[in-house]
Structures are given as C-alpha cells and as structure tokens.
Design an enzyme around this catalytic site. Structure first.
Site, PDB file in Angstrom:
ATOM      1  N   CYS A   1     -12.640  -7.216  35.873  1.00 46.54           N
ATOM      2  CA  CYS A   1     -11.211  -7.086  35.606  1.00 46.54           C
ATOM      3  C   CYS A   1     -10.501  -6.890  36.933  1.00 46.54           C
ATOM      4  CB  CYS A   1     -10.962  -5.895  34.685  1.00 46.54           C
ATOM      5  SG  CYS A   1      -9.225  -5.478  34.433  1.00 46.54           S
TER       6      CYS A   1
ATOM      7  N   CYS B   1      -6.955 -13.015  36.919  1.00 48.20           N
ATOM      8  CA  CYS B   1      -7.320 -12.255  35.723  1.00 48.20           C
ATOM      9  C   CYS B   1      -8.470 -12.989  35.068  1.00 48.20           C
ATOM     10  CB  CYS B   1      -6.134 -12.133  34.769  1.00 48.20           C
ATOM     11  SG  CYS B   1      -6.529 -11.361  33.181  1.00 48.20           S
TER      12      CYS B   1
END
Length: 268
Positions: free
Chosen positions: A83, A197
């Site tokens: 992440c 992302c």
C-alpha cells in the site's frame, strides 16, 4: 480483528502481504510469479479502508498496533506493505519496532524518469500519497530532468476495490479521475503514468479505454516481488495453504472469493 493463524499442517514461515483492501492482490500476484510455492498470508484492513481518510498520526498508530497482532499470530519471515499510502508513512516506525524485514510500496518515480521518452510523466495516487513529502522527495531525487504531474485521485481506489467485489462502476468517473495525468508541454505529451496505488492495476483495461492517448501504466508490483525474493535469497520460507484475512470480519462476497481463489488464497 477476525482471522486465525494458518493451519498447523504447514511447514515454515509465511510471508505476510498487507494492504488497506484488496489492492495488494496485484502485488501478491507478482510474488506468486517469482515464488509460486511460498505460503502467503494476505491481510486486508478493510475495517479501516480507505486509509486516505485517516489523520497521519492516528493511521500510523493503528497500523503499528495491528501489525503487532499480525506478527504475533503468524510469525512471518517478512512483511510486504502493499500500500503506497501506508508505506510512505509507517515504514520507519515498523522497522524500528519489529526485527523482521519489511518491503514497502512507493511510487515508481525513478524508473519512470529513466524510461520516459517525452520527458513528461504523471504520478497517479490517492490524495494522501500525493500529499506526502516522501513523494515529492522521490521526484526531487530521481526526476529532476522530467516534467511531473502529481495527480490525486479521490475515488479511484474505491472504484477498483468495488470492481473486485463484483460491484458496478462508472467508466466516466474513471475518465475524470485520470484526466489530469494527460498533459502536453512544449508539444510533448505524457507517456508514462506511475500507478501510485496498488488498487490501480486492476483498472488498466478501463483506463486504457478512456485515455485520450496511449501511455505506459507503470506498475511497481514486479519490482516489489524482486525485492522480496532478494531478501529471502530466492528461498521458499514456508509451504502450505495460503489464506486471506479481513479485519472487518465481514464475509467476502462471492465475486471476491473467486478473485481470492484465483490468487491461490482461501478466505478465512
């Protein structure tokens, strides 16, 4: 948190792959390609999704505390923070607190600057990732010769999360989110978009369909998998069943169960 340690029948330590949702499955797939027999524990912190809505201090404390529980439960050989938002914030406190290897996920600015032909690139990420000083430091260190558009996409991660769960999505919303990536400066156009992302690779087909011109979507997952493999010296640390845990305790919808199974994971 809902979940249980992997079966007693397994041998050796797993690798823990952690994300706020299911975006980290893009990283897990790359790990599978390099280490197909490695036992994996995938943890989606969906109870706290999306991380972009958290204050930095609160999010850091939350992840460090949760990671302590996960490490105690699963005794991983290494942890992959799949992440960008979390990695740009919590890697230093995690490494200071826990004596195991952590592999982070940060925007692939350096390879984008090395590969661009036009000299114009974009970094597409969550508002939290785009706002981080860390992201700007990457650009200052590795992309001084490039023109860089920083593009915050408020809802793209949620669209990708929903798509993996079998929810409908609006293609025009995707178009609006990525539109600022496409710029023309002195007759030269964006040719690389850094996917900041891990959710975004799931939408590449849809983004290609609405993009005003072709670009390379730069996915960091293969580089993350190579880094992990290097830390493990290419060894399989543990074989056996790989599982997926969700911190909300909610059962995974059928569409997501199929996605997990296709990645060799059983939802626990």
């Amino acid at each position: 948190m809902s979940g249980a340690p992997a079966s007693d029948s397994v041998d050796g330590k797993p690798v823990l792959v952690f994300d706020s949702g299911i975006g980290g499955l893009s990283v897990l797939a790359a790990i599978r390609a390099l280490l197909p027999e490695q036992r994996l524990v995938y943890v989606a912190d969906d109870a706290a999704f999306p991380y972009g809505n958290w204050k930095e201090g609160e999010l850091s404390a939350h992840i460090v505390a949760l990671m302590g529980e996960l490490i105690a439960a699963h005794d991983p050989a290494a942890v992959v923070i799949a992440c960008n938002t979390a990695s740009t914030l919590v890697l230093p406190p995690l490494r200071a607190k826990f004596d195991i290897p952590f592999v982070g996920t940060v925007p692939a600015v350096k390879p984008a600057a090395e590969q661009t032909k036009s000299g114009v690139i974009a970094v597409l990420g969550t508002p939290a990732t785009i706002a981080r000083d860390y992201t700007r430091q990457l650009i200052a260190s590795f992309a001084q010769s490039a023109r860089v558009a920083l593009v915050a996409a408020p809802t793209l991660a949620s669209i990708a999360e929903g798509s993996r769960r079998g929810e409908d999505f609006d293609r025009e919303a995707i178009r609006a989110e990525i539109a600022p990536c496409f710029v023309e400066i002195d007759g030269k156009r964006t040719d690389i978009v850094v996917l900041g992302c891990t959710h975004y690779p799931f939408l590449i087909t849809e983004m290609d369909a609405v993009a005003p011109w072709p670009v390379t979507w730069l996915d960091p997952a293969p580089a993350i998998a190579r880094r992990l493999s290097g830390l493990l010296e290419g060894k399989i640390m543990g074989r056996g069943e790989s599982i997926a845990l969700f911190t909300s305790g909610r059962p995974a919808p059928r569409a997501l169960v199929s996605v997990l199974e296709s990645n060799g994971l059983r939802a626990v």
